[in-house]
Design a protein around this motif. Structure first.
Motif, PDB file in Angstrom:
ATOM      1  N   SER A 413       0.812  -1.220   0.000  1.00 31.43           N
ATOM      2  CA  SER A 413       0.000   0.000   0.000  1.00 31.43           C
ATOM      3  C   SER A 413       0.841   1.264   0.000  1.00 31.43           C
ATOM      4  N   SER A 414       1.878   1.319   0.847  1.00 32.23           N
ATOM      5  CA  SER A 414       2.697   2.530   0.910  1.00 32.23           C
ATOM      6  C   SER A 414       3.386   2.788  -0.427  1.00 32.23           C
ATOM      7  N   GLY A 415       3.822   1.730  -1.096  1.00 35.20           N
ATOM      8  CA  GLY A 415       4.439   1.885  -2.408  1.00 35.20           C
ATOM      9  C   GLY A 415       3.451   2.397  -3.443  1.00 35.20           C
ATOM     10  N   LEU A 416       2.211   1.945  -3.371  1.00 33.73           N
ATOM     11  CA  LEU A 416       1.201   2.390  -4.323  1.00 33.73           C
ATOM     12  C   LEU A 416       0.831   3.859  -4.104  1.00 33.73           C
ATOM     13  N   PHE A 417       0.802   4.300  -2.846  1.00 31.19           N
ATOM     14  CA  PHE A 417       0.555   5.717  -2.573  1.00 31.19           C
ATOM     15  C   PHE A 417       1.694   6.592  -3.124  1.00 31.19           C
ATOM     16  N   LEU A 418       2.925   6.093  -3.005  1.00 32.53           N
ATOM     17  CA  LEU A 418       4.070   6.821  -3.563  1.00 32.53           C
ATOM     18  C   LEU A 418       3.938   6.949  -5.085  1.00 32.53           C
ATOM     19  N   VAL A 419       3.547   5.871  -5.736  1.00 34.39           N
ATOM     20  CA  VAL A 419       3.356   5.892  -7.181  1.00 34.39           C
ATOM     21  C   VAL A 419       2.276   6.898  -7.566  1.00 34.39           C
ATOM     22  N   ALA A 420       1.184   6.935  -6.807  1.00 37.82           N
ATOM     23  CA  ALA A 420       0.106   7.883  -7.078  1.00 37.82           C
ATOM     24  C   ALA A 420       0.593   9.320  -6.978  1.00 37.82           C
ATOM     25  N   ALA A 421       1.450   9.602  -6.001  1.00 36.76           N
ATOM     26  CA  ALA A 421       1.992  10.952  -5.846  1.00 36.76           C
ATOM     27  C   ALA A 421       2.868  11.333  -7.034  1.00 36.76           C
ATOM     28  N   MET A 422       3.667  10.398  -7.541  1.00 37.76           N
ATOM     29  CA  MET A 422       4.535  10.681  -8.681  1.00 37.76           C
ATOM     30  C   MET A 422       3.711  10.935  -9.947  1.00 37.76           C
ATOM     31  N   LEU A 423       2.650  10.192 -10.129  1.00 36.60           N
ATOM     32  CA  LEU A 423       1.781  10.403 -11.283  1.00 36.60           C
ATOM     33  C   LEU A 423       1.118  11.783 -11.217  1.00 36.60           C
ATOM     34  N   SER A 424       0.702  12.181 -10.035  1.00 35.91           N
ATOM     35  CA  SER A 424       0.081  13.502  -9.876  1.00 35.91           C
ATOM     36  C   SER A 424       1.078  14.608 -10.184  1.00 35.91           C
ATOM     37  N   LEU A 425       2.327  14.426  -9.750  1.00 32.97           N
ATOM     38  CA  LEU A 425       3.368  15.409 -10.043  1.00 32.97           C
ATOM     39  C   LEU A 425       3.601  15.524 -11.551  1.00 32.97           C
ATOM     40  N   SER A 426       3.633  14.405 -12.252  1.00 32.99           N
ATOM     41  CA  SER A 426       3.819  14.435 -13.707  1.00 32.99           C
ATOM     42  C   SER A 426       2.692  15.198 -14.390  1.00 32.99           C
ATOM     43  N   ALA A 427       1.457  14.965 -13.949  1.00 28.36           N
ATOM     44  CA  ALA A 427       0.314  15.667 -14.540  1.00 28.36           C
ATOM     45  C   ALA A 427       0.435  17.174 -14.342  1.00 28.36           C
ATOM     46  N   LEU A 428       0.826  17.590 -13.147  1.00 27.47           N
ATOM     47  CA  LEU A 428       0.978  19.022 -12.868  1.00 27.47           C
ATOM     48  C   LEU A 428       2.091  19.633 -13.711  1.00 27.47           C
ATOM     49  N   LEU A 429       3.188  18.915 -13.885  1.00 28.61           N
ATOM     50  CA  LEU A 429       4.302  19.433 -14.698  1.00 28.61           C
ATOM     51  C   LEU A 429       3.873  19.629 -16.152  1.00 28.61           C
ATOM     52  N   VAL A 430       3.077  18.702 -16.676  1.00 27.74           N
ATOM     53  CA  VAL A 430       2.601  18.841 -18.052  1.00 27.74           C
ATOM     54  C   VAL A 430       1.757  20.098 -18.200  1.00 27.74           C
ATOM     55  N   LEU A 431       0.839  20.305 -17.276  1.00 27.34           N
ATOM     56  CA  LEU A 431      -0.092  21.425 -17.391  1.00 27.34           C
ATOM     57  C   LEU A 431       0.555  22.770 -17.090  1.00 27.34           C
ATOM     58  N   LEU A 432       1.520  22.800 -16.174  1.00 24.87           N
ATOM     59  CA  LEU A 432       2.098  24.068 -15.741  1.00 24.87           C
ATOM     60  C   LEU A 432       3.362  24.459 -16.501  1.00 24.87           C
ATOM     61  N   CYS A 433       4.086  23.483 -17.044  1.00 22.73           N
ATOM     62  CA  CYS A 433       5.420  23.768 -17.595  1.00 22.73           C
ATOM     63  C   CYS A 433       5.562  23.512 -19.103  1.00 22.73           C
ATOM     64  N   VAL A 434       4.592  22.875 -19.727  1.00 23.36           N
ATOM     65  CA  VAL A 434       4.685  22.587 -21.160  1.00 23.36           C
ATOM     66  C   VAL A 434       3.773  23.558 -21.911  1.00 23.36           C
ATOM     67  N   PRO A 435       4.300  24.464 -22.735  1.00 22.37           N
ATOM     68  CA  PRO A 435       3.453  25.421 -23.460  1.00 22.37           C
ATOM     69  C   PRO A 435       2.560  24.718 -24.487  1.00 22.37           C
ATOM     70  N   ALA A 436       1.293  25.094 -24.496  1.00 23.30           N
ATOM     71  CA  ALA A 436       0.350  24.476 -25.442  1.00 23.30           C
ATOM     72  C   ALA A 436       0.774  24.736 -26.895  1.00 23.30           C
ATOM     73  N   ARG A 437       1.300  25.942 -27.186  1.00 23.78           N
ATOM     74  CA  ARG A 437       1.671  26.283 -28.546  1.00 23.78           C
ATOM     75  C   ARG A 437       2.813  25.413 -29.076  1.00 23.78           C
ATOM     76  N   LEU A 438       3.578  24.818 -28.156  1.00 24.23           N
ATOM     77  CA  LEU A 438       4.717  23.990 -28.563  1.00 24.23           C
ATOM     78  C   LEU A 438       4.285  22.614 -29.042  1.00 24.23           C
ATOM     79  N   VAL A 439       3.219  22.079 -28.481  1.00 26.37           N
ATOM     80  CA  VAL A 439       2.895  20.661 -28.691  1.00 26.37           C
ATOM     81  C   VAL A 439       1.532  20.423 -29.333  1.00 26.37           C
ATOM     82  N   ASN A 440       0.642  21.392 -29.328  1.00 24.63           N
ATOM     83  CA  ASN A 440      -0.712  21.173 -29.842  1.00 24.63           C
ATOM     84  C   ASN A 440      -0.788  21.388 -31.346  1.00 24.63           C
ATOM     85  N   ARG A 441      -0.392  20.384 -32.107  1.00 27.18           N
ATOM     86  CA  ARG A 441      -0.502  20.422 -33.561  1.00 27.18           C
ATOM     87  C   ARG A 441      -0.575  19.006 -34.120  1.00 27.18           C
TER      88      ARG A 441
END
Length: 441
Positions: A413-441
């Motif tokens: 369980s503790s390992g799965l919670f850690l994995v969930a936290a890493m996935l959430s961090l990746s999602a936030l990095l995509v939305l906050l740090c990747v410009p839409a104009r760079l990749v949306n085509r």
């Protein structure tokens, strides 16, 4: 006004005909390569993660602990990490046909040899060498697709290729369970030994098919007419002009590339939590027979396949990339949390595993539209390999950390919670740090 309308209607007919012809050409190219690459990825992923099923018998036969298993499963990715970039640069130089064939025959032979490990040291060595052998296959195919498909067509192609991941679970889970159930004791070998031997054979056979069937470049394709080649080369060349990185050095030193490494790392944490621990989680919920475990393991992978293909179609239709990565990653995080809270309860555990598999498989597939939007030429060869190998270090961290935490707490369980936290961090990095104009085509 009528003459103008007539003129516009006449002008749109050739354009529509040209678009229809281009669609048919790219559809033909897809049918030429994607089925073969898809089957190859099924075999690749199966040989990479069948250790998760072998674990059900292997650990007790060899007296290995969960920590030994976790370290051995993860050492694959150290070899993979070290040789990934050189392997992809060689593929770019020598051609996909020769290099992918070499990769497949070497990993098939090494995977078969895993059947005869008998000490932790032998297990560690063979897993490391298997990573060395397979290095370059996945990023090589992603690079290869950039030679044949422009960005706005590549989302679906990548999703179709990467459908090999969930299909390897749909096919491989019951197959692995059946082999271990039916072949145990045959010719004095355990079921887990037969698993490695029999599932290695397709990789060796496919290496021969790839050598004689794959075309390195559009110009080499004798099955295309000159006009058809011109259509593909024209769209690919136009797509390449939008890329901002074209040299290997620019890719290796780019902050954007290293951001992609971090994003993929979090997503891959989830991918290999599914790949290496799904059978054990199902067994922990009270299912003992390997064949029954294999049949139940089909459920998360089937859900993942459907989700990934629908999301790939949506991403190309809307020409939107960021949310098509972030939302699946967050769905996977929720799934792992549900699974962690549902130990010893098969229905909620399977529901959590299904959400987790749907999310991570889709997020990994959709992720590759991000870096290939700004990497081209030698930068694509080096950058894709760097991102893939660095991100796949999570394949070392994920099973090792989850195995260690299980040893300390008696639960995953503790390992799965850690994995969930890493996935959430990746999602936030995509939305906050990747410009839409760079990749949306």
């Amino acid at each position: 006004m009528q003459p103008q309308t007539t003129f516009q209607a006449a002008g749109t007919a050739p354009a529509a005909a040209a678009d229809g012809f281009a669609d048919s050409v790219f559809r033909r190219a897809a049918w030429r390569f994607i089925p073969l690459l898809f089957v190859s990825y099924v075999v690749a992923y199966l040989d990479r993660v069948n250790i998760g099923f072998a674990k059900l018998q292997m650990l007790s036969d060899l007296q290995f602990s969960d920590a030994v298993y976790g370290l051995g499963a993860g050492l694959f990715f150290l070899g993979y990490f070290i040789f990934e970039v050189p392997s992809n640069l060689l593929l770019h130089k020598l051609g996909a046909r020769r290099w992918i064939a070499r990769i497949m025959i070497s990993w098939g032979l090494l995977s078969a040899l895993t059947a005869w490990v008998d000490t932790p040291a032998a297990f560690y060595v063979i897993r490391f060498l298997l990573g060395v052998a397979e290095a370059g296959f996945f990023p090589g195919v992603i690079l290869y697709l950039t030679y044949w498909f422009p960005a706005h067509r590549r989302g679906r192609m990548t999703a179709m290729f990467m459908a090999g991941n969930p299909v390897s679970g749909i096919v491989g889970a019951p197959l692995s369970g059946y082999i271990m159930h039916a072949f145990g004791g045959t010719m004095g070998m355990s079921g887990w030994q037969w698993l490695f031997v029999l599932e290695a054979i397709p990789a060796v056979l496919l290496s021969v098919v790839i050598y004689f069937y794959l075309d390195d470049r559009v110009a080499d394709a004798a099955w295309l007419s000159a006009e058809e080649k011109k259509v593909i080369e024209g769209e690919v060349a136009q797509d390449a002009r939008a890329r901002t990185h074209n040299s290997a050095a620019s890719a290796m030193l780019s902050g954007r590339v290293w951001l992609m490494c971090l994003i993929l790392f979090g997503v891959i944490m989830g991918s290999y939590a599914i790949g290496f621990w799904l059978p054990s989680i199902i067994r922990g919920a009270g299912i003992a027979d390997p064949l029954s475990i294999g049949l139940l393991a089909m459920i998360p992978y089937t859900a993942a396949l459907i989700a990934m293909l629908l999301t790939g179609r949506s991403a190309d239709h809307f020409r939107e990339r960021r949310w098509h990565v972030a939302v699946p990653a967050l769905v996977a995080a929720c799934g792992f949390c549900l699974c962690a809270m549902s130990e010893n309860q098969i229905v909620p555990a399977l529901a959590g595993l299904s959400l987790g598999a749907m999310g991570v498989v889709t997020a990994v597939s959709m992720f590759w539209a991000l870096p290939t939007s700004f990497l081209g030429g030698a930068a694509a060869a080096a950058g894709i390999a760097l991102i893939n190998c660095t991100g796949n270090l999570a394949g070392f961290v994920s099973p090792s950390v989850i195995g260690w935490l299980k040893m300390q707490t008696g639960s995953v369980s503790s390992g799965l919670f850690l994995v969930a936290a890493m996935l959430s961090l990746s999602a936030l990095l995509v939305l906050l740090c990747v410009p839409a104009r760079l990749v949306n085509r």
